[in-house]
Design an enzyme around this catalytic site. Structure first.
Site, short mmCIF file in Angstrom:
data_model
loop_
_atom_site.label_atom_id
_atom_site.label_comp_id
_atom_site.label_asym_id
_atom_site.label_seq_id
_atom_site.Cartn_x
_atom_site.Cartn_y
_atom_site.Cartn_z
N TRP A 29 0.87 -1.21 0.17
CA TRP A 29 -0.01 -0.01 0.11
C TRP A 29 0.73 1.23 -0.11
CZ3 TRP A 29 -2.08 2.82 4.77
CH2 TRP A 29 -3.00 3.78 4.35
N ALA A 83 -7.19 -4.50 6.86
CA ALA A 83 -8.13 -3.70 6.65
C ALA A 83 -9.47 -4.03 5.62
CB ALA A 83 -7.38 -2.58 5.67
N LYS A 85 -13.89 -0.43 5.52
CA LYS A 85 -14.44 -1.33 4.35
C LYS A 85 -15.54 -2.25 4.86
CE LYS A 85 -10.50 0.10 2.68
NZ LYS A 85 -9.50 1.07 3.30
#
Ligand code: LMR
Length: 399
Positions: free
Chosen positions: A137, A220, A253
């Site tokens: 990321w 995540a 999310k």
């Protein structure tokens, strides 16, 4: 003697140019494109078949309850909503939920949790090196550098073979020094979609434990890959194998509360006393950075997890998002043998074997917005956009 330049007071006008975050730039570029046919597969947000990012029904219901029952907005403290963190324990930690050597607190999103976890590491061991598999990321490196830790990269993913370079990963872990930190993606690897399988996690965990490395798991997208428990298996295996583990978790999310910034940091140490001390440091760092996390989103998630009928409904809404991700993956995978690997990957992202120039040409010619690296958000595509997207990608691959 100070030179005239040194002596001159520096003002804000002396600030150097900064390269702003490419993903955030991409959002702005896409928003500014007037072409109605544009396709946004840049930043990672879930979209349904119509291209919308709806608020989950359980969250809407929780917000209604919150509106009706909240009696004060007085401060909660730097740990945020304690019940929220408590209710997350079985979701994230599974069989480790009752281990009192593990403590957690609310953070502003997964990003806040990452920053806080690295702050803790820098407090105890400023010389720690952080092993990071590439690509990763894009915000990991800036966060690690911001706390002053050194980053050691190893190749995680082979773009040509579209698979994990597991041997390179194991070799990097075996070369690491005791006290080094290993940053791992818990599931739904961002940006590649290439996750370790259960066998690979089982191989990696004892190496990390035996070499005295500190695993830091960024999780995540729990529930977007194989399922809530399946996606947490890697983390839970590390909790079984290692005395010290850090996990940065996000609800942005899996509860679809992106802009509300809902996350948590969990820390495991070898004893309850050490954990309490670590959490005192974490609380202090949080106080310095944001004082207290924003309440609304975490309160809504807490109500979902604390209200039996909502708690029961949430996995169904999550499964519907996961099913859509996987069905778009299968559509893309079946369009061309060169895209077949996308059907075997997990979560919102995969990487296309395209050069930066090819990515820019797709943007120019077809109004398709993906990261320069070739990472695209699989589920950024509405049902109506999938065929046009794959046709344009196949054309780029053929060129
Ligand atoms: C992404 O990678 O697109 C998401 O994690 C959003 C972000 O903050 O970058």
């Amino acid at each position: 003697m100070l030179s005239e330049t040194d002596a001159r007071a520096r003002g804000l006008a002396d600030l150097p140019e900064v390269q702003s975050d490419l993903l955030l730039q991409l959002i702005a570029l896409c928003n500014a494109d007037p072409r109605p046919e544009k396709i946004d597969v840049g930043v990672g947000v879930f979209r349904d078949g119509h291209g919308n990012t709806p608020i989950l029904k359980v969250i809407k219901e929780a917000e209604r309850i919150l509106l009706e029952t909240q009696e004060t907005k007085s401060y909660l403290g730097s740990a945020g909503d304690k019940r929220f963190a408590e209710l997350l324990r079985p979701v994230l930690l599974g069989e480790h939920a009752d281990d009192d050597r593990i403590a957690g607190l609310q953070t502003p999103g997964g990003c806040g949790a990452l920053r806080l976890g690295f702050e803790l590491i820098a407090t105890v061991n400023p010389n720690a090196r952080v092993l990071v598999g590439t690509p990763t990321w894009p915000n990991h490196a800036p966060i690690i550098r911001a706390v002053g830790l050194q980053m050691i990269e190893y190749p995680y993913y082979d773009r040509d073979a579209c698979s994990i370079r597991f041997d390179a990963m194991v070799a990097a872990l075996k070369e690491a020094r005791a006290g080094d930190v290993v940053l791992l993606h818990g599931c739904c690897h961002n940006p590649t979609g290439a996750d370790l399988d259960d066998g690979q996690w089982a191989e990696v965990a004892p190496i990390i434990a035996e070499r005295g490395l500190l695993p830091f798991v960024d999780i995540a997208y729990q529930g977007f890959g194989r399922g809530l428990d399946e996606d947490a298996r890697g983390l839970r295996g590390l909790l079984s194998a290692c005395d010290e583990v850090i996990a940065a978790q996000s609800c942005d999310k899996n509860f679809s509360v992106y802009r509300d910034r809902v996350g948590s940091l969990f820390v495991k140490t070898g004893s309850t006393d050490t954990t309490a001390r670590a959490m005192a440091h974490v609380g202090q760092r949080a106080r310095e950075m944001w004082s207290m996390p924003p309440d609304h989103g975490a309160a809504a998630v807490r109500i979902v997890l604390d209200t039996p009928k909502l708690r029961q409904r949430w996995p169904g809404e999550l499964a519907a998002m996961r099913d859509r991700i996987n069905s778009v993956r299968q559509r893309i995978a079946s369009a061309d043998p060169r895209l077949a690997y996308i059907g075997n990957q997990f979560g919102m992202f995969s990487m296309l074997p395209l050069s930066r120039d090819q990515v820019l040409a797709l943007r120019e010619r077809h109004a398709i917005y993906m990261a320069d690296s070739g990472r695209f958000n699989v589920v950024g595509l509405s049902d109506a956009q999938v065929d046009r997207f794959t046709a344009a990608v196949v054309e780029a691959l053929d060129a």
